[in-house]
Design a protein around this motif. Structure first.
Motif, PDB file in Angstrom:
ATOM      1  N   UNK A 174       0.831  -1.201   0.000  1.00 42.53           N
ATOM      2  CA  UNK A 174       0.000   0.000   0.000  1.00 42.53           C
ATOM      3  C   UNK A 174       0.872   1.262   0.000  1.00 42.53           C
ATOM      4  N   UNK A 175       1.957   1.238   0.779  1.00 45.29           N
ATOM      5  CA  UNK A 175       2.892   2.373   0.788  1.00 45.29           C
ATOM      6  C   UNK A 175       3.343   2.740  -0.614  1.00 45.29           C
ATOM      7  N   UNK A 192       0.869   7.803   2.396  1.00 43.73           N
ATOM      8  CA  UNK A 192       1.891   6.939   1.792  1.00 43.73           C
ATOM      9  C   UNK A 192       3.105   6.788   2.689  1.00 43.73           C
ATOM     10  N   UNK A 226      -6.058  -4.223  -3.834  1.00 43.94           N
ATOM     11  CA  UNK A 226      -6.588  -3.119  -3.019  1.00 43.94           C
ATOM     12  C   UNK A 226      -7.977  -2.729  -3.532  1.00 43.94           C
ATOM     13  N   UNK A 227      -8.984  -3.553  -3.208  1.00 44.80           N
ATOM     14  CA  UNK A 227     -10.320  -3.310  -3.774  1.00 44.80           C
ATOM     15  C   UNK A 227     -10.832  -1.896  -3.472  1.00 44.80           C
ATOM     16  N   UNK A 228     -11.322  -1.245  -4.499  1.00 47.78           N
ATOM     17  CA  UNK A 228     -11.944   0.063  -4.322  1.00 47.78           C
ATOM     18  C   UNK A 228     -10.987   1.231  -4.407  1.00 47.78           C
ATOM     19  N   UNK A 229      -9.686   0.971  -4.262  1.00 46.81           N
ATOM     20  CA  UNK A 229      -8.729   2.082  -4.194  1.00 46.81           C
ATOM     21  C   UNK A 229      -8.643   2.841  -5.522  1.00 46.81           C
ATOM     22  N   UNK A 258     -14.870  10.215  -1.787  1.00 47.00           N
ATOM     23  CA  UNK A 258     -15.700   9.062  -1.402  1.00 47.00           C
ATOM     24  C   UNK A 258     -15.006   7.730  -1.687  1.00 47.00           C
ATOM     25  N   UNK A 315       0.767   9.554  -5.405  1.00 46.96           N
ATOM     26  CA  UNK A 315       0.777  10.849  -4.713  1.00 46.96           C
ATOM     27  C   UNK A 315       1.628  11.867  -5.451  1.00 46.96           C
ATOM     28  N   UNK A 316       1.394  12.008  -6.717  1.00 47.24           N
ATOM     29  CA  UNK A 316       2.161  12.946  -7.532  1.00 47.24           C
ATOM     30  C   UNK A 316       1.291  13.372  -8.700  1.00 47.24           C
ATOM     31  N   UNK A 319     -11.759   4.882  -6.270  1.00 52.56           N
ATOM     32  CA  UNK A 319     -11.875   6.078  -5.425  1.00 52.56           C
ATOM     33  C   UNK A 319     -10.931   7.174  -5.925  1.00 52.56           C
ATOM     34  N   UNK A 320      -9.765   6.785  -6.350  1.00 57.49           N
ATOM     35  CA  UNK A 320      -8.780   7.774  -6.814  1.00 57.49           C
ATOM     36  C   UNK A 320      -9.180   8.356  -8.159  1.00 57.49           C
ATOM     37  N   UNK A 336       0.448   4.033  -2.895  1.00 59.65           N
ATOM     38  CA  UNK A 336       0.025   5.390  -2.546  1.00 59.65           C
ATOM     39  C   UNK A 336       1.126   6.399  -2.887  1.00 59.65           C
ATOM     40  N   UNK A 337       2.384   6.038  -2.637  1.00 58.67           N
ATOM     41  CA  UNK A 337       3.491   6.937  -2.990  1.00 58.67           C
ATOM     42  C   UNK A 337       3.516   7.179  -4.499  1.00 58.67           C
ATOM     43  N   UNK A 393      -2.934  11.603  -0.430  1.00 59.05           N
ATOM     44  CA  UNK A 393      -2.205  10.369  -0.755  1.00 59.05           C
ATOM     45  C   UNK A 393      -0.778  10.419  -0.215  1.00 59.05           C
ATOM     46  N   UNK A 414     -11.206   2.154   1.335  1.00 61.81           N
ATOM     47  CA  UNK A 414     -10.325   1.272   0.556  1.00 61.81           C
ATOM     48  C   UNK A 414      -8.964   1.147   1.236  1.00 61.81           C
ATOM     49  N   UNK A 460      -0.479  10.959 -11.460  1.00 57.78           N
ATOM     50  CA  UNK A 460      -1.945  10.855 -11.514  1.00 57.78           C
ATOM     51  C   UNK A 460      -2.453  11.163 -12.917  1.00 57.78           C
TER      52      UNK A 460
END
Lengths: 100, 100
Positions: free
Chosen positions: A14-15, B22, A89-92, B90, A22-23, A95-96, A18-19, B18, B95, A27
């Motif tokens: 997950x780290x 992260x 990671x269901x849903x992640x 949301x 997180x840009x 959501x993003x 997400x890292x 994020x 997640x 994205x």
């Protein structure tokens, strides 16, 4: 043919995911892949960064497990690993992608 | 009484949220807040980092909009901003909390 390494879903953390997300440039890449078809060459992305920085961003996404990258000739084709992400990671991802 | 700044939901950015999430220490804080009650003092978190590093992590979470922080005497009490996060992004918090 050279091939590039991709983590299996169970190897993704997950780290790292997400890292990677997180840009703003990364994205943008993920959203363009989600909106369009897979197998887009790096050159098809209009990114506000240099080619070497862009290459770095694609690599971070691949190493986290977010995108796939495969050589076709001298080009690298990119795809979003939606199935792997949704499995690990269901849903992640949804959501993003829904966030604006 | 001093008060600490918190972004409104519409001021939160996906990048910042994020980035805040992260990090393994910050995810630990968020999971502990999600599992327990709100208003936990910083001292209630067993984190594998120094106090000053821990203070930094709480601040990053607050400035991104993920947690609230309020003084009570000399202690700072922390809470997860679930409602604000769910309103702005949301599905994202759920997640992330579901991921292991």
């Amino acid at each position: 043919m050279r091939s590039l390494e991709h983590p299996e879903p169970e190897e993704m953390t997950l780290d790292a995911v997400l890292s990677a997300l997180a840009d703003p440039v990364r994205l943008t890449i993920v959203r363009q892949l989600a909106d369009g078809h897979d197998d887009q060459a790096c050159i098809a992305f209009e990114l506000p960064v240099s080619k070497s920085t862009s290459t770095h961003h694609f690599r971070v996404l691949r190493e986290a497990g977010v995108i796939s990258q495969h050589y076709r000739g001298t080009a690298i084709l990119n795809g979003l690993r939606s199935d792997a992400l949704n499995q690990r990671f269901p849903g992640l991802l949804d959501a993003i992608l829904a966030a604006r």
